[in-house]
Scaffold this motif. Sequence first.
Motif, PDB file in Angstrom:
ATOM      1  N   GLN A 152     -16.177   3.587  -0.521  1.00  0.00           N
ATOM      2  CA  GLN A 152     -15.598   3.159  -1.795  1.00  0.00           C
ATOM      3  C   GLN A 152     -14.418   4.047  -2.201  1.00  0.00           C
ATOM      4  N   GLU A 153     -14.555   5.339  -1.995  1.00  0.00           N
ATOM      5  CA  GLU A 153     -13.447   6.241  -2.310  1.00  0.00           C
ATOM      6  C   GLU A 153     -12.268   6.002  -1.368  1.00  0.00           C
ATOM      7  N   THR A 154     -12.576   5.697  -0.096  1.00  0.00           N
ATOM      8  CA  THR A 154     -11.504   5.388   0.852  1.00  0.00           C
ATOM      9  C   THR A 154     -10.742   4.145   0.426  1.00  0.00           C
ATOM     10  N   LEU A 155     -11.470   3.127  -0.024  1.00  0.00           N
ATOM     11  CA  LEU A 155     -10.820   1.903  -0.495  1.00  0.00           C
ATOM     12  C   LEU A 155      -9.970   2.173  -1.741  1.00  0.00           C
ATOM     13  N   ALA A 156     -10.446   3.062  -2.604  1.00  0.00           N
ATOM     14  CA  ALA A 156      -9.658   3.412  -3.792  1.00  0.00           C
ATOM     15  C   ALA A 156      -8.356   4.112  -3.396  1.00  0.00           C
ATOM     16  N   GLN A 157      -8.433   5.014  -2.417  1.00  0.00           N
ATOM     17  CA  GLN A 157      -7.226   5.691  -1.953  1.00  0.00           C
ATOM     18  C   GLN A 157      -6.285   4.719  -1.235  1.00  0.00           C
ATOM     19  N   LEU A 158      -6.860   3.718  -0.563  1.00  0.00           N
ATOM     20  CA  LEU A 158      -6.023   2.702   0.068  1.00  0.00           C
ATOM     21  C   LEU A 158      -5.247   1.905  -0.978  1.00  0.00           C
ATOM     22  N   SER A 159      -5.885   1.641  -2.103  1.00  0.00           N
ATOM     23  CA  SER A 159      -5.191   0.940  -3.187  1.00  0.00           C
ATOM     24  C   SER A 159      -4.047   1.788  -3.736  1.00  0.00           C
ATOM     25  N   VAL A 160      -4.289   3.095  -3.877  1.00  0.00           N
ATOM     26  CA  VAL A 160      -3.234   3.998  -4.348  1.00  0.00           C
ATOM     27  C   VAL A 160      -2.085   4.033  -3.342  1.00  0.00           C
ATOM     28  N   LEU A 161      -2.425   4.107  -2.051  1.00  0.00           N
ATOM     29  CA  LEU A 161      -1.398   4.142  -1.021  1.00  0.00           C
ATOM     30  C   LEU A 161      -0.580   2.847  -1.024  1.00  0.00           C
ATOM     31  N   ASP A 162      -1.278   1.730  -1.210  1.00  0.00           N
ATOM     32  CA  ASP A 162      -0.607   0.432  -1.244  1.00  0.00           C
ATOM     33  C   ASP A 162       0.412   0.369  -2.383  1.00  0.00           C
ATOM     34  N   ASP A 163       0.002   0.791  -3.570  1.00  0.00           N
ATOM     35  CA  ASP A 163       0.905   0.773  -4.729  1.00  0.00           C
ATOM     36  C   ASP A 163       2.093   1.714  -4.520  1.00  0.00           C
ATOM     37  N   ALA A 164       1.820   2.902  -3.962  1.00  0.00           N
ATOM     38  CA  ALA A 164       2.899   3.863  -3.741  1.00  0.00           C
ATOM     39  C   ALA A 164       3.897   3.343  -2.711  1.00  0.00           C
ATOM     40  N   ARG A 165       3.401   2.663  -1.704  1.00  0.00           N
ATOM     41  CA  ARG A 165       4.312   2.103  -0.696  1.00  0.00           C
ATOM     42  C   ARG A 165       5.205   1.029  -1.322  1.00  0.00           C
ATOM     43  N   ARG A 166       4.628   0.184  -2.155  1.00  0.00           N
ATOM     44  CA  ARG A 166       5.433  -0.843  -2.826  1.00  0.00           C
ATOM     45  C   ARG A 166       6.524  -0.188  -3.682  1.00  0.00           C
ATOM     46  N   GLY A 167       6.135   0.879  -4.372  1.00  0.00           N
ATOM     47  CA  GLY A 167       7.127   1.590  -5.175  1.00  0.00           C
ATOM     48  C   GLY A 167       8.215   2.205  -4.325  1.00  0.00           C
ATOM     49  N   ARG A 168       7.846   2.782  -3.177  1.00  0.00           N
ATOM     50  CA  ARG A 168       8.850   3.392  -2.296  1.00  0.00           C
ATOM     51  C   ARG A 168       9.818   2.341  -1.769  1.00  0.00           C
ATOM     52  N   GLU A 169       9.319   1.181  -1.406  1.00  0.00           N
ATOM     53  CA  GLU A 169      10.209   0.130  -0.928  1.00  0.00           C
ATOM     54  C   GLU A 169      11.154  -0.336  -2.030  1.00  0.00           C
ATOM     55  N   ALA A 170      10.651  -0.421  -3.262  1.00  0.00           N
ATOM     56  CA  ALA A 170      11.508  -0.824  -4.375  1.00  0.00           C
ATOM     57  C   ALA A 170      12.559   0.240  -4.672  1.00  0.00           C
ATOM     58  N   ASP A 171      12.222   1.500  -4.438  1.00  0.00           N
ATOM     59  CA  ASP A 171      13.161   2.593  -4.728  1.00  0.00           C
ATOM     60  C   ASP A 171      14.388   2.551  -3.827  1.00  0.00           C
TER      61      ASP A 171
END
Length: 249
Positions: A152-171
Motif C-alpha cells: 500500500q505504501e509502495t502504491l502511494a509512492q507510485l501515485s506521488v511519482l506519477d504526479d511529479a512526472r506529469r509536472g516535470r513534463e509540463a515544466d
Amino acid sequence: MIETFAVVLGIAVVAAGAVLLQHRFWPPAPDEEPREDVAEYIAMMVSVLYALVLGLSMVAVWEARSAAEDHVQVEASAAHQIRLLSAGLPAPAGERTREAVDAYVHHVVSEEWPVMVAGQPPDRHGWDLLNDLRSAGQIPAGASPAQQATLQETLAQLSVLDDARRGREADVGDTLSPVLWFGLIVGGLLTVAFMFMFGVRRSITHVVMVMGLTALITFTVLLVYGLNEPFNGMFAVDSSSFSRYFPGS
C-alpha cells in the motif's frame, strides 16, 4: 557567466558610444530647456511600467524553475522510496520492483534529460516503464499483513511519482509568454531611448547614467532568458536528484 558579463559590458559600451556621438554632433542648444514637464512625466511612466514588466517576468520564470526543481526532487525521492520499500515485498515481487525502478530512473537520466535540455517533451516510453513498475509490485493474496502494508505504501509512492512526472513534463513547455518578451525588449529600448531626450550637458554624467541603466536592463533581461527554460541554460535543473539516490543511473 563570462559570456553574460561580456554581453552586458558590450551593450553598455555601445550605449556610451551613442551618448558621446550625441554630444559630439547633436549637443543641446544653450537656450534649450533641459527638461520638459510632459516629457519627464512620460519617461517616468515608461520606467515604472517597464519595472512592472521586469518584475512580472522575473517572478514568472523563477516560479517556473522552482516548480520544475520541486517536481524533479519529489519524483527522485518517490523512486528512491519505492526501491527501499521493495525490500519488504515477497522475493519475486521485490526483485521485479527493484529492476523496474532502476530501469525507469536510468531512462529518465540517460534518455529523457537530453531531450528536455533541447526543449522537447519526453516520449511515451517513460510512461511504459512506469506502468511496468506499477505492475511489478503485485503480490499474492496470501501475503502477510506487513507485506500488504508495504504494498500500500509502495502504491502511494507510485501515485506521488506519477504526479511529479506529469509536472516535470509540463515544466518543459512552461516558458515565458511572447507577450512578456515583447514588453521586455520594447520597454527596455524605450527606457534607454528616453535617456537621450533630455539635455544633459555634462557628457561624462550622461555616459555614466546611460551605461548604468543599459547594463542593468541588459543583465536583467539575460537573467530572465537564463531562467526561461527550466532544464536548459545557466540555471538549469539537472538530474543530480536522481543521481544522488541512484549513483549508477
